[in-house]
Design a protein around this motif. Structure first.
Motif, PDB file in Angstrom:
ATOM      1  N   VAL A   1     -46.450  56.807  16.807  1.00 50.37           N
ATOM      2  CA  VAL A   1     -47.315  57.660  15.954  1.00 50.37           C
ATOM      3  C   VAL A   1     -47.069  57.388  14.423  1.00 50.37           C
ATOM      4  O   VAL A   1     -48.060  57.511  13.774  1.00 50.37           O
ATOM      5  CB  VAL A   1     -46.914  59.278  16.455  1.00 50.37           C
ATOM      6  N   ASP A   2     -45.781  57.186  14.090  1.00 48.69           N
ATOM      7  CA  ASP A   2     -45.503  56.893  12.616  1.00 48.69           C
ATOM      8  C   ASP A   2     -46.140  55.696  12.228  1.00 48.69           C
ATOM      9  O   ASP A   2     -46.923  55.527  11.243  1.00 48.69           O
ATOM     10  CB  ASP A   2     -43.964  56.755  12.571  1.00 48.69           C
TER      11      ASP A   2
ATOM     12  N   HIS B   1     -41.513  55.377  23.301  1.00 47.58           N
ATOM     13  CA  HIS B   1     -41.454  54.886  21.797  1.00 47.58           C
ATOM     14  C   HIS B   1     -42.535  55.901  20.921  1.00 47.58           C
ATOM     15  O   HIS B   1     -42.978  55.424  20.028  1.00 47.58           O
ATOM     16  CB  HIS B   1     -41.672  53.613  21.421  1.00 47.58           C
ATOM     17  N   LEU B   2     -42.833  57.143  21.429  1.00 46.27           N
ATOM     18  CA  LEU B   2     -43.907  57.793  21.044  1.00 46.27           C
ATOM     19  C   LEU B   2     -43.852  58.122  19.508  1.00 46.27           C
ATOM     20  O   LEU B   2     -44.587  57.937  18.875  1.00 46.27           O
ATOM     21  CB  LEU B   2     -44.273  59.020  21.797  1.00 46.27           C
ATOM     22  N   SER B   3     -42.616  58.493  19.185  1.00 43.08           N
ATOM     23  CA  SER B   3     -42.455  58.558  17.765  1.00 43.08           C
ATOM     24  C   SER B   3     -42.735  57.498  16.784  1.00 43.08           C
ATOM     25  O   SER B   3     -43.440  57.593  15.839  1.00 43.08           O
ATOM     26  CB  SER B   3     -41.169  59.356  17.542  1.00 43.08           C
ATOM     27  N   ARG B   4     -42.225  56.404  17.065  1.00 38.59           N
ATOM     28  CA  ARG B   4     -42.360  55.296  16.451  1.00 38.59           C
ATOM     29  C   ARG B   4     -43.800  54.990  16.391  1.00 38.59           C
ATOM     30  O   ARG B   4     -44.317  54.451  15.158  1.00 38.59           O
ATOM     31  CB  ARG B   4     -41.395  54.125  16.925  1.00 38.59           C
TER      32      ARG B   4
END
Length: 81
Positions: A17-18, A12-15
Motif C-alpha cells: 500500500v505504501d 506484505h499489505l502495508s509495504r
C-alpha cells in the motif's frame, strides 16, 4: 507493473500500500490470473456534507412536543394503570 499473488499481498499489505501511495501501482493475482490493480488515489473522496435545515418549511414541530405523552409516562412510572 509488479504482480503479486493474494498470499503475498496479505503478507506484505502495508509495504504494498505504501508503494502504491508513492505512485507505484501493482496487480493482485490469484492462481496467476490478474484480479485487481491497486493504485493511489488522486485525492480522498469528498465527504457527504450534511445539509442542516433542508426541511425548513416542510415540517412543523408542535409547541408541546417536549410534553407530549407526559401523563402516560408519569402514570407508568407511578404504577397507575
Amino acid at each position: 507493473m509488479e504482480t503479486v499473488n493474494i498470499h503475498e499481498a496479505k503478507t506484505h499489505l502495508s509495504r504494498l500500500v505504501d508503494q502504491a501511495a508513492r505512485g507505484e501501482p501493482f496487480i493482485i493475482a490469484k492462481a496467476g490470473r490478474p484480479l485487481v490493480r491497486v493504485t493511489a488515489l488522486d485525492s480522498p473522496l469528498p465527504r457527504e456534507q450534511r445539509r442542516l435545515g433542508f426541511m425548513a418549511g416542510h415540517i412543523r414541530v408542535p409547541d408541546d412536543f417536549d410534553r407530549m405523552g407526559a401523563e402516560v409516562l408519569q402514570a407508568d412510572f407511578e404504577g397507575e394503570a
